[in-house]
Write a protein that holds these residues in place. Structure first.
Motif, PDB file in Angstrom:
ATOM      1  N   ARG A 106       0.832  -1.201   0.000  1.00 48.99           N
ATOM      2  CA  ARG A 106       0.000   0.000   0.000  1.00 48.99           C
ATOM      3  C   ARG A 106       0.863   1.247   0.000  1.00 48.99           C
ATOM      4  NH1 ARG A 106      -2.883   0.860   4.792  1.00 48.99           N
ATOM      5  NH2 ARG A 106      -3.218   2.898   4.005  1.00 48.99           N
ATOM      6  N   GLN A 107       1.981   1.165   0.747  1.00 53.14           N
ATOM      7  CA  GLN A 107       2.852   2.324   0.851  1.00 53.14           C
ATOM      8  C   GLN A 107       3.581   2.586  -0.458  1.00 53.14           C
ATOM      9  OE1 GLN A 107       5.100   0.892   4.127  1.00 53.14           O
ATOM     10  NE2 GLN A 107       3.582   1.544   5.622  1.00 53.14           N
ATOM     11  N   GLY A 108       3.774   1.526  -1.276  1.00 50.92           N
ATOM     12  CA  GLY A 108       4.490   1.662  -2.527  1.00 50.92           C
ATOM     13  C   GLY A 108       3.789   2.551  -3.540  1.00 50.92           C
ATOM     14  N   ARG A 109       2.501   2.717  -3.398  1.00 50.71           N
ATOM     15  CA  ARG A 109       1.760   3.566  -4.343  1.00 50.71           C
ATOM     16  C   ARG A 109       2.255   4.999  -4.338  1.00 50.71           C
ATOM     17  NH1 ARG A 109      -4.169   2.076  -2.211  1.00 50.71           N
ATOM     18  NH2 ARG A 109      -4.230  -0.055  -2.884  1.00 50.71           N
ATOM     19  N   LEU A 110       2.741   5.396  -3.185  1.00 54.34           N
ATOM     20  CA  LEU A 110       3.030   6.808  -3.018  1.00 54.34           C
ATOM     21  C   LEU A 110       4.131   7.283  -3.937  1.00 54.34           C
ATOM     22  CD1 LEU A 110       2.749   6.580   0.777  1.00 54.34           C
ATOM     23  CD2 LEU A 110       1.285   7.939  -0.708  1.00 54.34           C
ATOM     24  N   GLY A 111       5.171   6.436  -4.075  1.00 53.32           N
ATOM     25  CA  GLY A 111       6.285   6.841  -4.904  1.00 53.32           C
ATOM     26  C   GLY A 111       5.851   7.053  -6.340  1.00 53.32           C
ATOM     27  N   ARG A 112       5.038   6.140  -6.850  1.00 52.21           N
ATOM     28  CA  ARG A 112       4.568   6.245  -8.228  1.00 52.21           C
ATOM     29  C   ARG A 112       3.770   7.525  -8.427  1.00 52.21           C
ATOM     30  NH1 ARG A 112       0.899   1.489 -10.020  1.00 52.21           N
ATOM     31  NH2 ARG A 112      -0.203   2.358  -8.281  1.00 52.21           N
ATOM     32  N   ALA A 113       3.042   7.900  -7.392  1.00 58.40           N
ATOM     33  CA  ALA A 113       2.194   9.071  -7.516  1.00 58.40           C
ATOM     34  C   ALA A 113       2.987  10.379  -7.416  1.00 58.40           C
ATOM     35  CB  ALA A 113       1.115   9.050  -6.435  1.00 58.40           C
ATOM     36  N   ALA A 114       4.199  10.278  -6.928  1.00 60.36           N
ATOM     37  CA  ALA A 114       4.984  11.507  -6.765  1.00 60.36           C
ATOM     38  C   ALA A 114       5.575  11.904  -8.104  1.00 60.36           C
ATOM     39  CB  ALA A 114       6.084  11.299  -5.729  1.00 60.36           C
ATOM     40  N   ALA A 115       4.762  12.572  -8.900  1.00 60.07           N
ATOM     41  CA  ALA A 115       5.131  12.838 -10.284  1.00 60.07           C
ATOM     42  C   ALA A 115       6.359  13.735 -10.394  1.00 60.07           C
ATOM     43  CB  ALA A 115       3.955  13.459 -11.000  1.00 60.07           C
ATOM     44  N   ARG A 116       6.411  14.751  -9.553  1.00 64.07           N
ATOM     45  CA  ARG A 116       7.526  15.682  -9.662  1.00 64.07           C
ATOM     46  C   ARG A 116       8.597  15.342  -8.647  1.00 64.07           C
ATOM     47  NH1 ARG A 116       3.272  20.427  -9.891  1.00 64.07           N
ATOM     48  NH2 ARG A 116       2.221  18.778  -8.799  1.00 64.07           N
ATOM     49  N   ARG A 117       9.041  14.122  -8.663  1.00 63.14           N
ATOM     50  CA  ARG A 117       9.934  13.681  -7.611  1.00 63.14           C
ATOM     51  C   ARG A 117      11.318  14.283  -7.761  1.00 63.14           C
ATOM     52  NH1 ARG A 117       9.573   7.687 -10.014  1.00 63.14           N
ATOM     53  NH2 ARG A 117      11.061   7.928 -11.707  1.00 63.14           N
ATOM     54  N   PRO A 118      11.879  14.686  -6.654  1.00 61.48           N
ATOM     55  CA  PRO A 118      13.246  15.196  -6.704  1.00 61.48           C
ATOM     56  C   PRO A 118      14.248  14.041  -6.751  1.00 61.48           C
ATOM     57  CG  PRO A 118      12.271  15.511  -4.514  1.00 61.48           C
ATOM     58  CD  PRO A 118      11.258  14.798  -5.354  1.00 61.48           C
ATOM     59  N   ALA A 119      15.529  14.373  -6.859  1.00 62.94           N
ATOM     60  CA  ALA A 119      16.573  13.343  -6.864  1.00 62.94           C
ATOM     61  C   ALA A 119      16.591  12.637  -5.513  1.00 62.94           C
ATOM     62  CB  ALA A 119      17.919  14.000  -7.128  1.00 62.94           C
ATOM     63  N   LEU A 120      17.150  11.413  -5.507  1.00 63.78           N
ATOM     64  CA  LEU A 120      17.092  10.596  -4.293  1.00 63.78           C
ATOM     65  C   LEU A 120      17.754  11.270  -3.091  1.00 63.78           C
ATOM     66  CD1 LEU A 120      17.786   7.013  -5.673  1.00 63.78           C
ATOM     67  CD2 LEU A 120      15.648   7.914  -4.757  1.00 63.78           C
ATOM     68  N   ASP A 121      18.861  11.971  -3.325  1.00 59.50           N
ATOM     69  CA  ASP A 121      19.500  12.616  -2.174  1.00 59.50           C
ATOM     70  C   ASP A 121      18.658  13.788  -1.672  1.00 59.50           C
ATOM     71  OD1 ASP A 121      20.080  13.961  -4.520  1.00 59.50           O
ATOM     72  OD2 ASP A 121      22.112  14.502  -3.930  1.00 59.50           O
ATOM     73  N   ASP A 122      17.988  14.502  -2.580  1.00 58.37           N
ATOM     74  CA  ASP A 122      17.116  15.598  -2.133  1.00 58.37           C
ATOM     75  C   ASP A 122      15.862  15.075  -1.452  1.00 58.37           C
ATOM     76  OD1 ASP A 122      18.597  17.809  -2.567  1.00 58.37           O
ATOM     77  OD2 ASP A 122      17.744  18.297  -4.524  1.00 58.37           O
ATOM     78  N   VAL A 123      15.366  13.921  -1.897  1.00 56.35           N
ATOM     79  CA  VAL A 123      14.231  13.311  -1.202  1.00 56.35           C
ATOM     80  C   VAL A 123      14.599  13.119   0.269  1.00 56.35           C
ATOM     81  CG1 VAL A 123      12.886  11.188  -0.944  1.00 56.35           C
ATOM     82  CG2 VAL A 123      13.266  12.130  -3.203  1.00 56.35           C
ATOM     83  N   MET A 124      15.814  12.671   0.481  1.00 58.47           N
ATOM     84  CA  MET A 124      16.239  12.425   1.858  1.00 58.47           C
ATOM     85  C   MET A 124      16.539  13.723   2.601  1.00 58.47           C
ATOM     86  SD  MET A 124      16.359   9.804   3.857  1.00 58.47           S
ATOM     87  CE  MET A 124      14.873   9.710   2.960  1.00 58.47           C
ATOM     88  N   ARG A 125      16.957  14.751   1.862  1.00 57.79           N
ATOM     89  CA  ARG A 125      17.173  16.050   2.533  1.00 57.79           C
ATOM     90  C   ARG A 125      15.828  16.636   2.985  1.00 57.79           C
ATOM     91  NH1 ARG A 125      21.197  16.560  -1.682  1.00 57.79           N
ATOM     92  NH2 ARG A 125      23.233  16.347  -0.667  1.00 57.79           N
ATOM     93  N   ILE A 126      14.780  16.334   2.277  1.00 61.70           N
ATOM     94  CA  ILE A 126      13.442  16.751   2.723  1.00 61.70           C
ATOM     95  C   ILE A 126      13.046  15.862   3.896  1.00 61.70           C
ATOM     96  CG2 ILE A 126      10.994  16.907   2.088  1.00 61.70           C
ATOM     97  CD1 ILE A 126      12.022  17.367  -0.854  1.00 61.70           C
ATOM     98  N   GLY A 127      13.034  14.569   3.679  1.00 60.96           N
ATOM     99  CA  GLY A 127      12.858  13.610   4.764  1.00 60.96           C
ATOM    100  C   GLY A 127      11.504  13.682   5.454  1.00 60.96           C
ATOM    101  N   THR A 128      11.346  12.818   6.422  1.00 56.37           N
ATOM    102  CA  THR A 128      10.128  12.846   7.235  1.00 56.37           C
ATOM    103  C   THR A 128       9.978  14.208   7.911  1.00 56.37           C
ATOM    104  OG1 THR A 128      10.243  10.483   7.646  1.00 56.37           O
ATOM    105  CG2 THR A 128       8.959  11.772   9.196  1.00 56.37           C
TER     106      THR A 128
END
Ligand SMILES: NC(=O)c1ccc[n+]([C@@H]2O[C@H](COP(=O)([O-])OP(=O)(O)OC[C@H]3O[C@@H](n4cnc5c(N)ncnc54)[C@H](OP(=O)(O)O)[C@@H]3O)[C@@H](O)[C@H]2O)c1
Length: 328
Positions: A106-128
């Protein structure tokens, strides 16, 4: 991949101990999606869990950590057709690990829906922490908070959530007042968007149910005396987002701010969010709440092996911003 390294937390002889181990997929907790972890981060609860300073985990052994970014490696058979294409994702799911992890589909859906996703390191800089800050702003604004109402206060300002909240609020046009216990954080807080910085010790906490209004609203990461004082000093129809308890889980207030000032206390929980809300908040992170100072907030990065050495500073509350952890 037959085996991979993980920082695993064990309980034994009345002690909690985190150690690096080589484990396999079968050692991971149940979940339908396997992800290859590229970046992680550290937060206060990670430090509590790994050092045993707080009862965070419910079972042992467990691979510690909350945040991850990476790529989906495989899906459980029945889900493959529907899930193919899911990619970068960010959601606290309890067990980031070296190289691989398994998560609920169920949680996996979220990534697919994140259309304007940033780079993996920036995803982590945003973080929880970034997601939580954005959720707080969203919930305040749903209830009428706006830049024109006056300055909002952010407590625990130099921490992970506080820093992102300042960055996002300033980007939205708020005149942010940052409250920090750290001597020497002023330049950092100004650089990420604070219009004013106050020492926590310099705040007059007040004693009466209602004190003179000082803030249009607030994002509170501390709980305890500071949150209590905010309930007394937030202006008419202002909102407080109650996020954290870095200082204390206590709150001593009266109904007066609610019924005489129309103040609202909005609870923030970054975990159990309905999907529509989660997507809305991510959409805002990609647009009007886009952080502008991630490089400054996550100024450093460490290797996976350095993670344990970073925990004491998080427990002591002396960390400024966040640390990016390079996994592979
Ligand atoms: N509700 C949710 O969904 C959610 C999500 C994420 C985090 N949280 C919680 O929110 C809080 C902040 O998270 P975070 O990730 O920003 O933590 P963090 O990076 O450790 O920052 C917390 C900040 O609070 C201040 N602080 C720390 N210990 C303190 C103490 N004993 N007394 C007073 N101030 C203290 C420090 O800021 P200054 O030195 O600048 O004052 C510190 O940098 C934590 O309690 C965390 O568990 C909740």
């Amino acid at each position: 991949m037959d085996s991979f390294r993980a920082l695993r937390i064990h309980q034994g002889d009345g002690r909690i101990e985190a150690r690096f181990e080589s484990i396999g997929l079968d050692d991971l907790a149940a979940g339908e999606v396997v992800e290859r972890v590229r970046f992680s981060s550290i937060n206060y609860k990670d430090a509590l869990a790994a050092t045993g300073a707080g009862r965070i985990l419910r079972r042992y052994p467990l691979v510690g950590g909350i945040d991850l970014s990476g790529e989906v490696v495989s899906f459980a058979d029945a889900l493959q057709a529907r899930r193919r294409g899911a990619g970068h994702r960010l959601r606290p799911v309890g067990e980031p690990r070296r190289r691989l992890r398994r998560v609920r589909a169920r949680q996996g859906r979220l990534g697919r829906a994140a259309a304007r996703r940033p780079a993996l390191d920036d995803v982590m800089r945003i973080g929880t922490a970034g997601y939580t800050a954005a959720l707080a702003i969203h919930r305040l604004e749903q209830n009428g908070q706006a830049p024109g109402n006056g300055p909002p206060l952010v407590s625990g300002a130099s921490g992970g959530v506080g820093s992102r909240a300042i960055d996002m609020l300033a980007g939205r046009g708020y005149e942010v007042v940052a409250v920090s216990g750290k001597l020497g954080a002023d330049d950092y807080l100004a650089a990420i968007g604070a219009a004013r910085v106050l020492r926590r010790s310099a705040i007059d906490l007040g004693t009466r149910p209602l004190e003179a209004p000082l803030w249009a609203g607030a994002i509170d990461n501390l709980g305890g005396e500071v949150l209590t004082s905010l309930t007394r000093t937030v202006d008419f129809f202002g909102n407080i987002a109650g996020i954290g308890l870095a200082a204390s889980p206590e709150l001593h207030t009266t109904v007066m701010p609610f019924i005489l000032r129309g103040m609202s206390l909005r609870g923030i929980n970054s975990l159990a969010n309905p999907r529509a809300l989660r997507l809305k908040v991510w959409e805002r992170i990609a647009t009007d709440l886009r952080p502008r100072h991630l490089e400054r907030i996550c100024a450093g990065s460490i290797a996976f092996e350095e993670r344990p050495a970073a925990f004491p500073a998080y427990r002591a509350g002396t960390v400024q911003g966040r640390t990016l952890v390079r996994i592979s």
